[in-house]
Write a protein that holds these residues in place. Structure first.
Motif, PDB file in Angstrom:
ATOM      1  N   GLY A  54       0.783  -1.226   0.000  1.00 17.83           N
ATOM      2  CA  GLY A  54       0.000   0.000   0.000  1.00 17.83           C
ATOM      3  C   GLY A  54       0.814   1.275   0.000  1.00 17.83           C
ATOM      4  N   LEU A  55       2.139   1.162  -0.167  1.00 19.51           N
ATOM      5  CA  LEU A  55       2.981   2.351  -0.264  1.00 19.51           C
ATOM      6  C   LEU A  55       2.908   2.945  -1.672  1.00 19.51           C
ATOM      7  CD1 LEU A  55       6.151   0.892   1.529  1.00 19.51           C
ATOM      8  CD2 LEU A  55       4.536   2.527   2.523  1.00 19.51           C
ATOM      9  N   LYS A  56       3.443   4.133  -1.834  1.00 17.52           N
ATOM     10  CA  LYS A  56       3.562   4.720  -3.170  1.00 17.52           C
ATOM     11  C   LYS A  56       4.662   3.980  -3.936  1.00 17.52           C
ATOM     12  CE  LYS A  56       2.434   9.309  -1.327  1.00 17.52           C
ATOM     13  NZ  LYS A  56       3.029  10.618  -0.978  1.00 17.52           N
ATOM     14  N   SER A  57       4.552   3.990  -5.236  1.00 17.73           N
ATOM     15  CA  SER A  57       5.576   3.371  -6.069  1.00 17.73           C
ATOM     16  C   SER A  57       6.949   3.980  -5.771  1.00 17.73           C
ATOM     17  CB  SER A  57       5.227   3.565  -7.547  1.00 17.73           C
ATOM     18  OG  SER A  57       6.237   3.032  -8.363  1.00 17.73           O
ATOM     19  N   ARG A  58       7.938   3.082  -5.435  1.00 19.93           N
ATOM     20  CA  ARG A  58       9.323   3.464  -5.168  1.00 19.93           C
ATOM     21  C   ARG A  58       9.486   4.343  -3.917  1.00 19.93           C
ATOM     22  NH1 ARG A  58      12.311   0.094  -7.405  1.00 19.93           N
ATOM     23  NH2 ARG A  58      14.073   1.539  -7.581  1.00 19.93           N
ATOM     24  N   GLN A  59       8.485   4.350  -3.043  1.00 21.03           N
ATOM     25  CA  GLN A  59       8.571   5.153  -1.825  1.00 21.03           C
ATOM     26  C   GLN A  59       9.670   4.627  -0.902  1.00 21.03           C
ATOM     27  OE1 GLN A  59       4.834   5.547   0.256  1.00 21.03           O
ATOM     28  NE2 GLN A  59       5.739   6.616   2.009  1.00 21.03           N
ATOM     29  N   VAL A  60      10.412   5.549  -0.310  1.00 25.34           N
ATOM     30  CA  VAL A  60      11.452   5.176   0.647  1.00 25.34           C
ATOM     31  C   VAL A  60      10.886   5.273   2.065  1.00 25.34           C
ATOM     32  CG1 VAL A  60      13.741   5.757   1.565  1.00 25.34           C
ATOM     33  CG2 VAL A  60      13.291   5.930  -0.892  1.00 25.34           C
ATOM     34  N   VAL A  61      11.029   4.189   2.836  1.00 24.22           N
ATOM     35  CA  VAL A  61      10.475   4.140   4.195  1.00 24.22           C
ATOM     36  C   VAL A  61      11.517   3.567   5.152  1.00 24.22           C
ATOM     37  CG1 VAL A  61       8.064   3.926   3.493  1.00 24.22           C
ATOM     38  CG2 VAL A  61       9.457   1.860   3.790  1.00 24.22           C
ATOM     39  N   THR A  62      11.297   3.802   6.430  1.00 21.11           N
ATOM     40  CA  THR A  62      12.144   3.218   7.470  1.00 21.11           C
ATOM     41  C   THR A  62      11.357   2.130   8.201  1.00 21.11           C
ATOM     42  OG1 THR A  62      13.400   5.240   7.793  1.00 21.11           O
ATOM     43  CG2 THR A  62      13.438   3.653   9.591  1.00 21.11           C
ATOM     44  N   MET A  63      11.925   0.938   8.266  1.00 21.35           N
ATOM     45  CA  MET A  63      11.347  -0.164   9.032  1.00 21.35           C
ATOM     46  C   MET A  63      12.007  -0.185  10.411  1.00 21.35           C
ATOM     47  SD  MET A  63       9.273  -1.617   6.828  1.00 21.35           S
ATOM     48  CE  MET A  63       8.907  -3.052   7.809  1.00 21.35           C
ATOM     49  N   ARG A  64      11.189  -0.340  11.435  1.00 22.03           N
ATOM     50  CA  ARG A  64      11.719  -0.378  12.797  1.00 22.03           C
ATOM     51  C   ARG A  64      11.236  -1.616  13.546  1.00 22.03           C
ATOM     52  NH1 ARG A  64      14.022   4.458  13.999  1.00 22.03           N
ATOM     53  NH2 ARG A  64      13.366   6.277  12.770  1.00 22.03           N
ATOM     54  N   ALA A  65      12.061  -2.060  14.515  1.00 24.98           N
ATOM     55  CA  ALA A  65      11.659  -3.120  15.443  1.00 24.98           C
ATOM     56  C   ALA A  65      12.038  -2.685  16.850  1.00 24.98           C
ATOM     57  CB  ALA A  65      12.331  -4.435  15.088  1.00 24.98           C
ATOM     58  N   ARG A  66      11.206  -3.050  17.819  1.00 25.08           N
ATOM     59  CA  ARG A  66      11.433  -2.619  19.202  1.00 25.08           C
ATOM     60  C   ARG A  66      10.907  -3.683  20.151  1.00 25.08           C
ATOM     61  NH1 ARG A  66      11.856   2.568  21.861  1.00 25.08           N
ATOM     62  NH2 ARG A  66      10.826   2.606  23.896  1.00 25.08           N
TER      63      ARG A  66
END
Length: 422
Positions: A27-39
């Motif tokens: 469901g992101l935009k095409s080629r969108q840059v995101v940060t994945m996090r774990a905690r």
């Protein structure tokens, strides 16, 4: 819109601690840059976290099994990287999961790369230390203080004594996970648990003999003897158990020493091994405050230390020797090589060995946070453990399967008996 973005944990958000999961975002935009996090937060309240930057594909999806991290806690294609690269929010802390009844809970989230890093979606991964049907029974019988884990089903099951590591208190994680894989496991404390003394000046093999006999008497245990698994200081205790006690068929020695270290060993009210000691002048300080002890242990082969050397050539069972080549606690690989040479010299073939380049001292079941340094119970200070996170994580995955295969072969385990289900 953010509400259309979905973070999925496959095949299920609920799994065993040692099982990999697939992390996907849609469901992101095409080629969108995101940060994945774990905690996550451990049983002592220490917070562990990681973050990695990803670029979505043309259809707006990120798949950690397929896509490389561009930067962050790790780079490249690392499907479980968010788990093993987590670091503590406080120096010199190791993940503490002392009670197997409490699952290891990890919060995964995806965030905008720009600006405030607004969270777009999140999901919770519940990583269980006990599979459904595994029983957990605290043991306080005779001198034994520990916990017994039994798989579901009628059995018989192969029996394993888990010495974990030589530290105060009790650790249940590895024992409960082995039980979830079909082994009946007793983990015991050597001191600092229940009514055991807080500190000890000597170790008595009689205590471990009592634990072995207790295991043999369990109704669901298969009749071929028991296995022993160890780590660090408990490695030499496992060697002594295998060398002196009857009915020990399979011993896993992980990053231990070939000699009896730190405390004298007694059996039947007499000392059978002196203690191999450290030379404090050879301890190396580091800027982080953690010390390196690798070169401080005295040479077990020196004439004055021969009384600490354990006669593994007398053992009737099989050994699996495991060494991390970047162990900074002590030179595990040198001890492994010495023991292999000694057994070969005596015409013995009752061993297998494996060593891992780039791995550090604390080789544990896979997918927990890599620990660069933590408090050392014997030394009384924080110690550097060595290893590189990626290499160490890969070693843990490989070793965990090897340990189970070794026990199944030498404890005559029937794979058709059980497989713990969630």
């Amino acid at each position: 819109m953010a509400s259309q973005i979905r973070l999925k944990l496959l095949p299920s958000a609920r799994c065993l601690f040692d099982e990999p999961i697939r992390v996907k975002v849609a469901g992101l935009k095409s080629r969108q840059v995101v940060t994945m996090r774990a905690r996550s937060t451990d049983d002592k309240g220490v917070v562990f976290s990681s973050a990695a930057t990803y670029r979505a594909d043309e259809s707006g999806e990120v798949d950690l099994n397929r896509d490389p991290s561009l930067r962050g806690s790790y780079v490249g294609i690392e499907p479980m990287g968010l788990l093993w690269s987590m670091t503590a929010d406080t120096l010199h802390k190791r993940l503490q999961k002392t009670n197997a009844l409490n699952p290891y809970v990890v919060k995964f989230s995806v965030h905008e790369e720009e600006g405030e890093g607004r969270m777009l979606a999140e999901a919770t991964n519940e990583r269980l230390l006990m599979g459904d049907g595994v029983s957990r029974v605290p043991i306080k019988e005779g001198n034994i203080r520990g916990v017994l884990f039994t798989p579901p089903g009628r059995g018989p099951f192969p029996a394993v004594l888990d010495l974990y590591t030589f530290g105060g208190g009790l650790s249940e994680k590895r024992a409960s996970m082995l039980a979830s894989r079909g082994f009946l496991v007793l983990t015991v404390a050597l001191y600092g648990h229940d009514d055991l003394p807080k500190n000890v000046k000597e170790i008595h093999l009689d205590y471990l003999e009592e634990a072995v006999e207790f295991l043999k008497k369990q109704a669901k245990v298969s009749g071929k003897g028991v296995g022993v698994i160890s780590l660090s200081k408990s490695g030499d205790l496992a060697l002594s158990v295998a060398s002196y006690l009857a009915g020990v068929e399979a011993t896993v020695w992980i990053n231990g020493c070939s000699a009896n270290v730190a405390l004298p060993l007694y059996y039947k009210k007499r000392q059978i091994h002196s203690a191999l000691m450290y030379d404090v002048k050879k301890i190396i300080p580091t800027e982080s405050g953690a010390i390196i002890t690798k070169y401080a242990v005295n040479n077990p082969l020196a004439e004055e230390n021969k009384g600490s050397l354990i006669p593994i050539e007398c053992a009737k069972g099989h050994f699996l020797f495991v060494a991390a080549e970047d162990d900074l606690n002590w030179d595990s690989k040198a001890y492994l090589d010495e023991m292999v040479a000694r057994l070969k010299h005596h015409g013995k073939e009752n061993f297998d060995s494996v060593s891992y380049p780039g791995a550090g001292h604390y080789l544990e079941p896979p997918y927990g946070p890599y620990c660069p340094s933590s408090f050392h119970g014997v030394v009384g200070k924080p110690v550097r453990w060595g290893g590189k996170p990626k290499s160490h994580a890969a070693a843990e995955v490989h070793l965990w399967k090897k340990i189970q295969d070794f026990f199944r072969i030498h404890l005559s385990w029937d794979a058709a008996h059980t497989k713990a289900k969630l």
